[in-house]
Write an enzyme that holds these catalytic residues in place. Structure first.
Site, PDB file in Angstrom:
ATOM      1  CG  LEU A 207      -2.020  -0.892   1.129  1.00 41.25           C
ATOM      2  CD1 LEU A 207      -2.654  -1.322   2.464  1.00 41.25           C
ATOM      3  CD2 LEU A 207      -3.255  -1.209  -0.022  1.00 41.25           C
ATOM      4  CG  ASP A 208       0.453   4.511  -2.637  1.00 36.53           C
ATOM      5  OD1 ASP A 208       1.318   3.743  -3.450  1.00 36.53           O
ATOM      6  OD2 ASP A 208      -0.425   5.359  -3.600  1.00 36.53           O
ATOM      7  NE  ARG A 209       5.493   8.709   4.808  1.00 35.14           N
ATOM      8  CZ  ARG A 209       4.816  10.050   4.924  1.00 35.14           C
ATOM      9  NH1 ARG A 209       4.589  10.135   3.776  1.00 35.14           N
ATOM     10  NH2 ARG A 209       5.609  10.467   5.780  1.00 35.14           N
TER      11      ARG A 209
END
Length: 319
Positions: free
Chosen positions: A155-157
């Protein structure tokens, strides 16, 4: 200083695997007085950053397969690679309340926003993978070595929500195939602030889909931005289905609540797709969203069948 490294191979293998085997030696030979540490995540980031070309064409996919005679060129910036500035991550220690489901093979975790999934180019940076290892090890402190934890997707940060890790290598291949072949169901919830949306502001019950070929569209020195490009310019196919759940408000800002179902998993896919429809996500300044305390995108549900077991795991909305 940017250094250029060139390689030629006739082997058939993944681009990231080739660079792991060859780039560190080339960098060490060119800089004998310095250590060169190349983790899997650093190689991945180098490719995603648009620093690698194959046969004269930019390749931003770590899993790209080299076939036949291939000429690989790497633009290597030592300072950025080894000394990248860390963003302001949240402090996070995994506890029982953050574990959504666990069995002998898999562990599902509720990831917080502003926390990376894995180690990045920046060394010794706190990340979710290490947090899971620490959590499992604390339950069995008698182990001499840290327990195995495998990363299957990311997942994106800035994104929160459900993510799964493997606990045994025996299911890695099946799990890899599930994500590679898109045999999983991934649902997200996004809060969007309309900005000249196509066809007007959508109302509750509206359904629409976005399909495009995507790749990095910003320069290497800018914040990593992705967008629509042609397939012939290195774009990868992406598709998301959207369903408008209704309206709401957070931080005093009126929003449209949209459920997002991913069919592919490209970098920033939902963010790019919604922005392209004039519906940027609240807090997503990179793609035209209004300023907020966070990116209002949450991975709410993940389901698939692995080793004969059907998993359907959800993470509660954090807002």
């Amino acid at each position: 200083m940017v250094q250029k490294f060139s390689f030629v191979t006739e082997d058939t293998l993944r681009l990231d695997a080739f660079l792991r085997s060859n780039l560190s030696k080339a960098v060490k030979d060119a800089n004998p007085d310095e250590e060169a540490e190349f983790s899997n995540s650093k190689i991945r980031r180098l490719i995603l950053a648009g620093c690698v070309s194959v046969n004269g064409r930019l390749v931003s996919r770590p899993a790209f397969e080299l076939r036949g005679r291939s000429s690989i060129c790497v633009q290597f910036d030592r300072q950025k690679f080894f000394y990248e500035k860390e963003p302001d991550d949240v402090k996070f220690v995994l506890t029982d309340k953050d574990v959504l489901f666990e069995d002998e093979n898999l562990i599902f975790v509720n990831k917080p926003a502003f926390f990376p999934v894995e180690q990045t180019i920046t060394g010794k940076r706190a990340n979710l993978h290490d947090a899971v290892v620490d959590y499992l090890w604390a339950r069995k402190p008698e182990l001499r070595n840290p327990p195995y934890v495998g990363i299957m997707h990311r997942l994106d940060r800035e994104t929160s929500g459900v993510i799964v890790f493997t606990k045994t290598r025996s299911v890695n291949k099946e799990m890899h195939d599930i994500f590679e072949k898109h045999e999983q169901q991934k649902e997200y919830v996004a809060l969007c602030t309309p900005h000249h949306p196509k066809g007007g502001t959508p109302v509750q019950g509206t359904e629409f889909s976005v399909e495009m070929f995507m790749a990095r569209v910003s320069g290497k020195s800018q914040t990593g931005k992705w967008g629509a490009v042609s397939e012939y310019n290195g774009g990868q196919y992406s598709k998301t289905d959207f369903f408008v759940l209704g309206e709401g408000a957070v931080e005093g800002i009126a929003c449209i609540i949209i459920k997002c179902q991913l069919f592919t998993g490209r970098t920033h896919q939902i963010r790019v797709h919604l922005s392209s429809e004039g519906l940027p996500i609240l807090g997503d300044a990179l793609y035209g969203g209004r300023q907020a305390s966070r990116l209002y995108l949450h991975a709410q549900r993940l389901s698939f069948t692995c080793a004969g077991v059907f998993y359907d795991v959800s993470a509660p909305l954090p807002w």
